[in-house]
Scaffold this motif. Structure first.
Motif, PDB file in Angstrom:
ATOM      1  N   MET A   1     119.112  87.216 -60.486  1.00  0.00           N
ATOM      2  CA  MET A   1     120.081  87.669 -61.600  1.00  0.00           C
ATOM      3  C   MET A   1     121.104  88.531 -60.992  1.00  0.00           C
ATOM      4  N   LYS A   2     122.057  88.788 -61.784  1.00  0.00           N
ATOM      5  CA  LYS A   2     123.389  89.522 -61.169  1.00  0.00           C
ATOM      6  C   LYS A   2     122.988  90.927 -61.749  1.00  0.00           C
TER       7      LYS A   2
ATOM      8  N   ALA B   1     107.697  85.176 -65.615  1.00  0.00           N
ATOM      9  CA  ALA B   1     108.384  85.956 -64.675  1.00  0.00           C
ATOM     10  C   ALA B   1     107.688  86.966 -64.046  1.00  0.00           C
ATOM     11  N   ILE B   2     107.698  87.303 -62.780  1.00  0.00           N
ATOM     12  CA  ILE B   2     107.050  88.584 -62.185  1.00  0.00           C
ATOM     13  C   ILE B   2     108.082  89.073 -61.287  1.00  0.00           C
ATOM     14  N   ASP B   3     108.372  90.343 -61.507  1.00  0.00           N
ATOM     15  CA  ASP B   3     109.524  90.911 -60.641  1.00  0.00           C
ATOM     16  C   ASP B   3     108.611  92.362 -60.105  1.00  0.00           C
TER      17      ASP B   3
ATOM     18  N   VAL C   1     117.401  91.296 -67.568  1.00  0.00           N
ATOM     19  CA  VAL C   1     117.310  89.982 -68.358  1.00  0.00           C
ATOM     20  C   VAL C   1     116.648  88.926 -67.287  1.00  0.00           C
ATOM     21  N   TYR C   2     115.427  88.490 -67.777  1.00  0.00           N
ATOM     22  CA  TYR C   2     114.822  87.341 -67.011  1.00  0.00           C
ATOM     23  C   TYR C   2     114.804  86.221 -67.555  1.00  0.00           C
ATOM     24  N   GLU C   3     115.830  85.692 -68.442  1.00  0.00           N
ATOM     25  CA  GLU C   3     115.979  84.451 -68.960  1.00  0.00           C
ATOM     26  C   GLU C   3     117.344  83.898 -68.650  1.00  0.00           C
ATOM     27  N   ASN C   4     117.325  82.444 -68.446  1.00  0.00           N
ATOM     28  CA  ASN C   4     118.781  81.905 -68.185  1.00  0.00           C
ATOM     29  C   ASN C   4     119.473  82.313 -66.974  1.00  0.00           C
TER      30      ASN C   4
END
Length: 152
Positions: free
Chosen positions: A76-77, A92-94, A108-111
């Motif tokens: 992600m940016k 999603a795992i961060d 944001v973990y989508e798209n």
């Protein structure tokens, strides 16, 4: 645990490279003793500290998560540049989001796109070396990690 989507006990290791590391929670706990200034990306080393161990660790950590749990690496940016995280079985795992402090809640973990091929990312200066060092730190560990994770 202080990472995005902590506590998913249903996500299990797909290999036993690191005995005792069965869930992302186990890995996060072990990495808290393995992340170092040297495993941090050079451009963010000034942000790394004992209180901010996840600073600059996203890519090498995402590679390690993928080694152990499978899944895909996404990016992600952010205001600091690209940030990598994992998606395992649709979750999603961060493990490295803590570096953003209070701003982590705005990630944001989508798209987001899947990361370019792993070998392409590994060819970036210093990335493979940092990844190998993080793996060595995890394999070697300190006495507490060995007792808990490696000699179960």
């Amino acid at each position: 645990m202080s990472y995005y989507n902590a506590g998913h006990k249903e996500l299990k290791a797909i290999n036993s490279v690191y005995p005792g590391i069965e869930t992302p929670d186990d890995l996060y706990e072990a990495l808290m003793k393995c992340w170092t200034r040297e495993t941090c990306t050079e451009r963010l080393r000034h942000k790394w500290s004992e209180n901010n161990k996840t600073a600059g660790q996203c890519a090498v950590t995402a590679f390690l998560v993928q080694d152990i749990f499978g899944g895909e690496i996404y990016e992600m940016k952010t205001a600091r540049g690209l940030h990598c995280y994992n998606v395992i079985d649709g979750v999603a795992i961060d493990l490295a989001c803590e570096q953003f402090g209070e701003n982590a809640k705005n990630l944001v973990y989508e798209n987001n796109p899947i990361q370019p091929p792993r070998e392409e990312r590994m060819s970036q200066p210093g990335k493979r070396e940092r990844y190998e060092l993080l793996k060595q730190n995890l394999e070697r560990g300190d006495r507490e990690i060995r007792d808990r994770f490696f000699f179960v």
